[in-house]
Design a protein around this motif. Sequence first.
Motif, PDB file in Angstrom:
ATOM      1  N   LEU A  25      -4.544  -9.014  31.459  1.00 30.63           N
ATOM      2  CA  LEU A  25      -4.462  -7.760  32.194  1.00 30.63           C
ATOM      3  C   LEU A  25      -5.378  -7.772  33.411  1.00 30.63           C
ATOM      4  CD1 LEU A  25      -4.516  -5.212  29.221  1.00 30.63           C
ATOM      5  CD2 LEU A  25      -2.521  -6.082  30.466  1.00 30.63           C
ATOM      6  N   PRO A  26      -4.849  -7.395  34.576  1.00 27.85           N
ATOM      7  CA  PRO A  26      -5.691  -7.326  35.778  1.00 27.85           C
ATOM      8  C   PRO A  26      -6.831  -6.328  35.572  1.00 27.85           C
ATOM      9  CG  PRO A  26      -3.359  -7.086  36.324  1.00 27.85           C
ATOM     10  CD  PRO A  26      -3.466  -7.014  34.828  1.00 27.85           C
ATOM     11  N   GLY A  27      -8.026  -6.705  35.985  1.00 30.46           N
ATOM     12  CA  GLY A  27      -9.182  -5.816  35.867  1.00 30.46           C
ATOM     13  C   GLY A  27      -9.942  -5.966  34.566  1.00 30.46           C
ATOM     14  N   VAL A  28      -9.503  -6.885  33.689  1.00 25.81           N
ATOM     15  CA  VAL A  28     -10.186  -7.140  32.422  1.00 25.81           C
ATOM     16  C   VAL A  28     -10.841  -8.518  32.523  1.00 25.81           C
ATOM     17  CG1 VAL A  28      -9.894  -7.472  29.936  1.00 25.81           C
ATOM     18  CG2 VAL A  28      -8.572  -5.707  31.124  1.00 25.81           C
ATOM     19  N   THR A  29     -12.172  -8.566  32.368  1.00 23.31           N
ATOM     20  CA  THR A  29     -12.932  -9.806  32.524  1.00 23.31           C
ATOM     21  C   THR A  29     -13.744 -10.085  31.273  1.00 23.31           C
ATOM     22  OG1 THR A  29     -13.166  -9.283  34.885  1.00 23.31           O
ATOM     23  CG2 THR A  29     -14.594 -11.010  33.995  1.00 23.31           C
ATOM     24  N   LEU A  30     -13.607 -11.271  30.731  1.00 22.01           N
ATOM     25  CA  LEU A  30     -14.374 -11.648  29.548  1.00 22.01           C
ATOM     26  C   LEU A  30     -15.865 -11.612  29.860  1.00 22.01           C
ATOM     27  CD1 LEU A  30     -14.417 -12.693  26.600  1.00 22.01           C
ATOM     28  CD2 LEU A  30     -14.311 -15.008  27.552  1.00 22.01           C
ATOM     29  N   LEU A  31     -16.606 -10.898  29.029  1.00 23.14           N
ATOM     30  CA  LEU A  31     -18.054 -10.790  29.175  1.00 23.14           C
ATOM     31  C   LEU A  31     -18.766 -11.694  28.169  1.00 23.14           C
ATOM     32  CD1 LEU A  31     -20.764  -9.419  30.020  1.00 23.14           C
ATOM     33  CD2 LEU A  31     -20.198  -7.599  28.407  1.00 23.14           C
ATOM     34  N   PHE A  68      -6.421   4.528  23.806  1.00 20.49           N
ATOM     35  CA  PHE A  68      -7.412   4.711  24.860  1.00 20.49           C
ATOM     36  C   PHE A  68      -6.749   4.468  26.203  1.00 20.49           C
ATOM     37  CE2 PHE A  68      -7.886   0.450  23.168  1.00 20.49           C
ATOM     38  CZ  PHE A  68      -7.958  -0.365  24.272  1.00 20.49           C
ATOM     39  N   ALA A  69      -7.361   5.014  27.244  1.00 17.22           N
ATOM     40  CA  ALA A  69      -6.788   4.956  28.591  1.00 17.22           C
ATOM     41  C   ALA A  69      -7.725   4.227  29.545  1.00 17.22           C
ATOM     42  CB  ALA A  69      -6.517   6.364  29.107  1.00 17.22           C
ATOM     43  N   PHE A  70      -7.128   3.387  30.383  1.00 15.33           N
ATOM     44  CA  PHE A  70      -7.848   2.722  31.459  1.00 15.33           C
ATOM     45  C   PHE A  70      -7.653   3.546  32.726  1.00 15.33           C
ATOM     46  CE2 PHE A  70      -6.425  -0.972  28.829  1.00 15.33           C
ATOM     47  CZ  PHE A  70      -7.674  -1.447  28.464  1.00 15.33           C
ATOM     48  N   THR A  71      -8.710   3.755  33.472  1.00 20.47           N
ATOM     49  CA  THR A  71      -8.622   4.437  34.762  1.00 20.47           C
ATOM     50  C   THR A  71      -7.997   3.492  35.782  1.00 20.47           C
ATOM     51  OG1 THR A  71     -10.650   5.643  34.278  1.00 20.47           O
ATOM     52  CG2 THR A  71      -9.969   5.559  36.581  1.00 20.47           C
ATOM     53  N   THR A  72      -7.117   4.030  36.607  1.00 19.01           N
ATOM     54  CA  THR A  72      -6.538   3.254  37.700  1.00 19.01           C
ATOM     55  C   THR A  72      -6.315   4.183  38.889  1.00 19.01           C
ATOM     56  OG1 THR A  72      -4.873   1.589  38.253  1.00 19.01           O
ATOM     57  CG2 THR A  72      -4.099   3.536  37.056  1.00 19.01           C
ATOM     58  N   GLY A  73      -5.884   3.626  39.986  1.00 19.37           N
ATOM     59  CA  GLY A  73      -5.595   4.420  41.163  1.00 19.37           C
ATOM     60  C   GLY A  73      -4.128   4.778  41.244  1.00 19.37           C
ATOM     61  N   VAL A  74      -3.834   5.825  41.971  1.00 16.16           N
ATOM     62  CA  VAL A  74      -2.455   6.275  42.148  1.00 16.16           C
ATOM     63  C   VAL A  74      -1.605   5.143  42.723  1.00 16.16           C
ATOM     64  CG1 VAL A  74      -0.979   7.893  43.423  1.00 16.16           C
ATOM     65  CG2 VAL A  74      -3.099   8.702  42.385  1.00 16.16           C
ATOM     66  N   PHE A 110      -1.992  19.970  34.076  1.00 17.62           N
ATOM     67  CA  PHE A 110      -3.252  20.656  33.803  1.00 17.62           C
ATOM     68  C   PHE A 110      -4.455  19.868  34.311  1.00 17.62           C
ATOM     69  CE2 PHE A 110      -2.527  18.011  30.084  1.00 17.62           C
ATOM     70  CZ  PHE A 110      -3.778  17.501  29.774  1.00 17.62           C
ATOM     71  N   MET A 111      -4.292  18.572  34.655  1.00 13.76           N
ATOM     72  CA  MET A 111      -5.422  17.784  35.166  1.00 13.76           C
ATOM     73  C   MET A 111      -5.508  17.800  36.693  1.00 13.76           C
ATOM     74  SD  MET A 111      -5.460  14.399  32.853  1.00 13.76           S
ATOM     75  CE  MET A 111      -5.311  14.412  31.106  1.00 13.76           C
ATOM     76  N   PRO A 112      -4.602  17.452  37.493  1.00 11.27           N
ATOM     77  CA  PRO A 112      -3.355  16.728  37.257  1.00 11.27           C
ATOM     78  C   PRO A 112      -3.587  15.220  37.275  1.00 11.27           C
ATOM     79  CG  PRO A 112      -3.447  17.334  39.553  1.00 11.27           C
ATOM     80  CD  PRO A 112      -4.718  17.856  38.906  1.00 11.27           C
ATOM     81  N   ALA A 113      -2.785  14.526  36.470  1.00  7.97           N
ATOM     82  CA  ALA A 113      -2.864  13.074  36.375  1.00  7.97           C
ATOM     83  C   ALA A 113      -1.489  12.528  36.006  1.00  7.97           C
ATOM     84  CB  ALA A 113      -3.886  12.663  35.316  1.00  7.97           C
ATOM     85  N   VAL A 114      -1.280  11.255  36.297  1.00  3.78           N
ATOM     86  CA  VAL A 114      -0.037  10.572  35.964  1.00  3.78           C
ATOM     87  C   VAL A 114      -0.404   9.286  35.231  1.00  3.78           C
ATOM     88  CG1 VAL A 114       0.081   9.399  38.213  1.00  3.78           C
ATOM     89  CG2 VAL A 114       2.174   9.738  36.886  1.00  3.78           C
ATOM     90  N   SER A 115       0.445   8.889  34.269  1.00  7.84           N
ATOM     91  CA  SER A 115       0.067   7.710  33.502  1.00  7.84           C
ATOM     92  C   SER A 115       1.262   6.902  33.037  1.00  7.84           C
ATOM     93  CB  SER A 115      -0.779   8.118  32.297  1.00  7.84           C
ATOM     94  OG  SER A 115      -0.026   8.877  31.390  1.00  7.84           O
ATOM     95  N   ILE A 116       0.942   5.692  32.584  1.00  2.34           N
ATOM     96  CA  ILE A 116       1.913   4.753  32.051  1.00  2.34           C
ATOM     97  C   ILE A 116       1.326   4.216  30.747  1.00  2.34           C
ATOM     98  CG2 ILE A 116       0.987   2.730  33.252  1.00  2.34           C
ATOM     99  CD1 ILE A 116       3.877   1.924  33.860  1.00  2.34           C
ATOM    100  N   TYR A 117       2.182   3.959  29.760  1.00  2.37           N
ATOM    101  CA  TYR A 117       1.741   3.524  28.436  1.00  2.37           C
ATOM    102  C   TYR A 117       2.305   2.152  28.087  1.00  2.37           C
ATOM    103  CZ  TYR A 117       0.410   8.383  27.729  1.00  2.37           C
ATOM    104  OH  TYR A 117      -0.175   9.613  27.857  1.00  2.37           O
ATOM    105  N   PHE A 118       1.557   1.418  27.268  1.00  2.00           N
ATOM    106  CA  PHE A 118       2.017   0.148  26.724  1.00  2.00           C
ATOM    107  C   PHE A 118       1.213  -0.124  25.460  1.00  2.00           C
ATOM    108  CE2 PHE A 118      -1.203  -0.573  29.893  1.00  2.00           C
ATOM    109  CZ  PHE A 118      -1.977  -1.643  29.470  1.00  2.00           C
ATOM    110  N   THR A 119       1.604  -1.136  24.707  1.00  2.00           N
ATOM    111  CA  THR A 119       0.908  -1.413  23.453  1.00  2.00           C
ATOM    112  C   THR A 119       0.384  -2.843  23.425  1.00  2.00           C
ATOM    113  OG1 THR A 119       2.960  -2.037  22.355  1.00  2.00           O
ATOM    114  CG2 THR A 119       2.263   0.243  22.100  1.00  2.00           C
ATOM    115  N   MET A 131      -5.844  10.021  38.328  1.00  2.00           N
ATOM    116  CA  MET A 131      -5.955  11.424  38.732  1.00  2.00           C
ATOM    117  C   MET A 131      -5.203  11.602  40.053  1.00  2.00           C
ATOM    118  SD  MET A 131      -7.602  12.874  36.317  1.00  2.00           S
ATOM    119  CE  MET A 131      -7.941  14.476  37.032  1.00  2.00           C
ATOM    120  N   LEU A 132      -4.511  12.710  40.167  1.00  3.75           N
ATOM    121  CA  LEU A 132      -3.760  13.007  41.388  1.00  3.75           C
ATOM    122  C   LEU A 132      -4.599  13.900  42.302  1.00  3.75           C
ATOM    123  CD1 LEU A 132      -0.294  13.586  39.709  1.00  3.75           C
ATOM    124  CD2 LEU A 132      -0.965  11.673  41.184  1.00  3.75           C
ATOM    125  N   PRO A 133      -4.385  13.811  43.615  1.00  2.00           N
ATOM    126  CA  PRO A 133      -5.223  14.540  44.565  1.00  2.00           C
ATOM    127  C   PRO A 133      -4.775  15.978  44.818  1.00  2.00           C
ATOM    128  CG  PRO A 133      -3.689  13.168  45.760  1.00  2.00           C
ATOM    129  CD  PRO A 133      -3.464  12.897  44.281  1.00  2.00           C
TER     130      PRO A 133
END
Length: 155
Positions: A25-31, A68-74, A110-119, A131-133
């Motif tokens: 997954l992009p943005g995930v780095t082994l620590l 759980f949710a990962f933060t991302t940009g619009v 109610f936030m407003p926010a938009v999201s995508i799900y996967f498993t 988060m939407l502007p």
Amino acid sequence: MIQGIFETHINVSDVEVSARFYERLPGVTLLHQDTQRKSRFYWIGEPGTSMLGIRENYPSPLVQRQHFAFTTGVEQLYTAAAQLAELGITAQNFHGNSVEQAGELIVFPFMPAVSIYFTDPDGHSLELIAMLPHKAQPEQPLMTWDAWEALQQQG
């Protein structure tokens, strides 16, 4: 006092299988990898800001589905479904419908926010959320991103 959530840990059935999934997954780095405890730790996004831990059969061999949710940009959500598909991962909206286009994603006014799900391989529910502007509109029902954008153009 509390400023955010720094770290999340999940139980997985096979740390090697899960590691292969998360490390793609992009943005995930082994620590850090702890082979004795069958666990791995990952930076999520900018190193030092958020961490995910996976551990095999801890505290038991039973794996309970987590979310759980990962933060991302619009901007990233416009292409997220296609990027996930390239990794062999099916993207869904909040209602569980497979999505190919960003407009099919669901907005939470109610936030407003938009999201995508996967498993992940153990069925844990993962979310990319942005988060939407716009001003929050808690009186509005959940709607597709296309419908949300049309509503914003009206008002």
